[in-house]
Design a protein around this motif. Structure first.
Motif, mmCIF file in Angstrom:
data_model
loop_
_atom_site.group_PDB
_atom_site.id
_atom_site.type_symbol
_atom_site.label_atom_id
_atom_site.label_comp_id
_atom_site.label_asym_id
_atom_site.label_seq_id
_atom_site.Cartn_x
_atom_site.Cartn_y
_atom_site.Cartn_z
ATOM 1 N N MET A 1 8.426 -5.681 47.902
ATOM 2 C CA MET A 1 8.326 -6.361 46.740
ATOM 3 C C MET A 1 6.922 -5.259 46.080
ATOM 4 O O MET A 1 6.343 -4.537 46.727
ATOM 5 C CB MET A 1 7.254 -7.604 46.692
ATOM 6 C CG MET A 1 7.204 -8.028 45.621
ATOM 7 S SD MET A 1 6.825 -9.922 45.854
ATOM 8 C CE MET A 1 5.430 -9.999 46.885
ATOM 9 N N VAL A 27 16.871 -14.015 44.724
ATOM 10 C CA VAL A 27 15.625 -13.246 45.214
ATOM 11 C C VAL A 27 14.517 -13.899 44.855
ATOM 12 O O VAL A 27 14.038 -13.400 43.950
ATOM 13 C CB VAL A 27 15.770 -11.893 45.094
ATOM 14 C CG1 VAL A 27 14.760 -10.910 45.791
ATOM 15 C CG2 VAL A 27 17.328 -11.197 45.642
ATOM 16 N N ASP A 29 11.397 -13.232 45.807
ATOM 17 C CA ASP A 29 10.370 -12.399 45.599
ATOM 18 C C ASP A 29 10.529 -11.156 44.383
ATOM 19 O O ASP A 29 9.682 -10.308 44.423
ATOM 20 C CB ASP A 29 9.638 -11.752 46.856
ATOM 21 C CG ASP A 29 10.829 -11.289 47.738
ATOM 22 O OD1 ASP A 29 12.078 -11.289 47.346
ATOM 23 O OD2 ASP A 29 10.703 -10.887 48.776
ATOM 24 N N MET A 30 11.517 -11.546 43.703
ATOM 25 C CA MET A 30 11.839 -10.756 42.319
ATOM 26 C C MET A 30 11.095 -11.271 41.374
ATOM 27 O O MET A 30 11.256 -12.212 40.782
ATOM 28 C CB MET A 30 13.355 -10.779 41.936
ATOM 29 C CG MET A 30 13.605 -9.826 41.096
ATOM 30 S SD MET A 30 15.484 -9.884 40.516
ATOM 31 C CE MET A 30 15.928 -11.408 40.508
ATOM 32 N N THR A 31 9.891 -10.395 41.130
ATOM 33 C CA THR A 31 8.843 -11.136 40.138
ATOM 34 C C THR A 31 8.787 -10.521 38.570
ATOM 35 O O THR A 31 8.150 -11.112 37.664
ATOM 36 C CB THR A 31 7.502 -11.238 40.674
ATOM 37 O OG1 THR A 31 7.314 -9.883 40.954
ATOM 38 C CG2 THR A 31 7.636 -11.922 41.962
ATOM 39 N N CYS A 35 11.041 -5.087 39.714
ATOM 40 C CA CYS A 35 11.429 -5.774 40.759
ATOM 41 C C CYS A 35 13.125 -5.605 40.549
ATOM 42 O O CYS A 35 13.749 -5.246 41.590
ATOM 43 C CB CYS A 35 10.961 -7.071 41.142
ATOM 44 S SG CYS A 35 9.469 -7.032 41.573
ATOM 45 N N ILE A 39 16.201 -3.599 42.493
ATOM 46 C CA ILE A 39 17.234 -4.035 43.437
ATOM 47 C C ILE A 39 18.575 -3.605 42.759
ATOM 48 O O ILE A 39 19.449 -3.405 43.466
ATOM 49 C CB ILE A 39 17.047 -5.535 43.203
ATOM 50 C CG1 ILE A 39 15.911 -6.310 43.945
ATOM 51 C CG2 ILE A 39 18.422 -6.495 43.591
ATOM 52 C CD1 ILE A 39 15.514 -7.704 43.718
ATOM 53 N N LYS A 59 15.535 -15.605 39.257
ATOM 54 C CA LYS A 59 15.556 -15.035 40.412
ATOM 55 C C LYS A 59 16.931 -14.858 41.088
ATOM 56 O O LYS A 59 17.247 -14.704 41.925
ATOM 57 C CB LYS A 59 14.646 -16.048 41.504
ATOM 58 C CG LYS A 59 13.364 -16.428 40.935
ATOM 59 C CD LYS A 59 12.443 -15.298 41.162
ATOM 60 C CE LYS A 59 10.846 -16.247 40.943
ATOM 61 N NZ LYS A 59 10.156 -14.934 40.521
ATOM 62 N N SER A 77 17.279 -6.183 51.257
ATOM 63 C CA SER A 77 16.062 -6.312 52.425
ATOM 64 C C SER A 77 15.313 -4.742 52.615
ATOM 65 O O SER A 77 14.200 -4.711 52.731
ATOM 66 C CB SER A 77 16.627 -6.682 53.647
ATOM 67 O OG SER A 77 17.136 -8.068 53.609
ATOM 68 N N TYR A 81 12.940 -6.613 49.420
ATOM 69 C CA TYR A 81 13.020 -7.988 48.946
ATOM 70 C C TYR A 81 13.689 -8.753 49.992
ATOM 71 O O TYR A 81 14.241 -8.458 51.092
ATOM 72 C CB TYR A 81 13.823 -7.827 47.498
ATOM 73 C CG TYR A 81 13.052 -7.051 46.742
ATOM 74 C CD1 TYR A 81 12.023 -7.620 45.636
ATOM 75 C CD2 TYR A 81 13.102 -5.709 46.405
ATOM 76 C CE1 TYR A 81 11.301 -6.819 45.220
ATOM 77 C CE2 TYR A 81 12.286 -4.940 45.498
ATOM 78 C CZ TYR A 81 11.421 -5.687 44.822
ATOM 79 O OH TYR A 81 10.589 -4.882 44.084
ATOM 80 N N THR A 82 13.786 -10.066 49.393
ATOM 81 C CA THR A 82 14.260 -11.275 50.465
ATOM 82 C C THR A 82 15.269 -11.917 49.763
ATOM 83 O O THR A 82 15.069 -12.934 49.281
ATOM 84 C CB THR A 82 13.022 -12.057 51.035
ATOM 85 O OG1 THR A 82 11.969 -11.388 51.506
ATOM 86 C CG2 THR A 82 13.704 -13.160 52.209
#
Length: 90
Positions: A1, A27, A29-31, A35, A39, A59, A77, A81-82
Motif C-alpha cells: 500500500m 482491492v 486497501d486501494m485508497t 494506489c 495496480i 475499490k 499482491s 495490495y490485497t
C-alpha cells in the motif's frame, strides 16, 4: 500500500459497478489515485494487451484481456495490495 494519506470515501456497491466482459475484483486497501495507478501499471506491464480500470472510490478493479485471476492476484499482491475474490461479470 502506498504512503499517501488514507482517504475516507465510502465504498459504493462494487457488484453493481462491474464491467461486462472483464475480470472484476475489489482491492479494499486501494485508497487513492496513486494506489489505483500502481495496480493498473503493475497488471498492464506484466500482462501486455490487458486494459485495467481501477477506481479507488468503489475499490473496484476491472481487467479486460485476461481471465487468469491467479496471475492477476499474484501481480496485485506483489505490488503491495490485497485483492478480493473475483466478482461475477455482469
Amino acid at each position: 500500500m502506498c504512503s499517501c494519506e488514507q482517504h475516507s470515501r465510502a465504498a459504493t456497491d462494487s457488484a453493481a459497478n462491474t464491467a461486462p466482459g472483464a475480470l472484476n475484483f475489489t482491492v479494499e486497501d486501494m485508497t487513492c489515485g496513486h494506489c489505483a495507478g500502481t495496480i493498473k501499471s503493475a497488471i498492464e506491464s506484466a500482462l501486455p494487451g490487458t486494459t485495467v480500470d481501477a477506481d479507488p472510490a468503489s475499490k473496484l478493479v476491472s481487467v479486460k484481456g485476461s481471465g487468469d485471476y491467479a496471475a492477476i492476484k499474484s501481480i496485485v499482491s506483489g505490488a503491495g495490495y490485497t485483492p478480493s475474490a473475483a466478482l461475477a461479470s455482469a
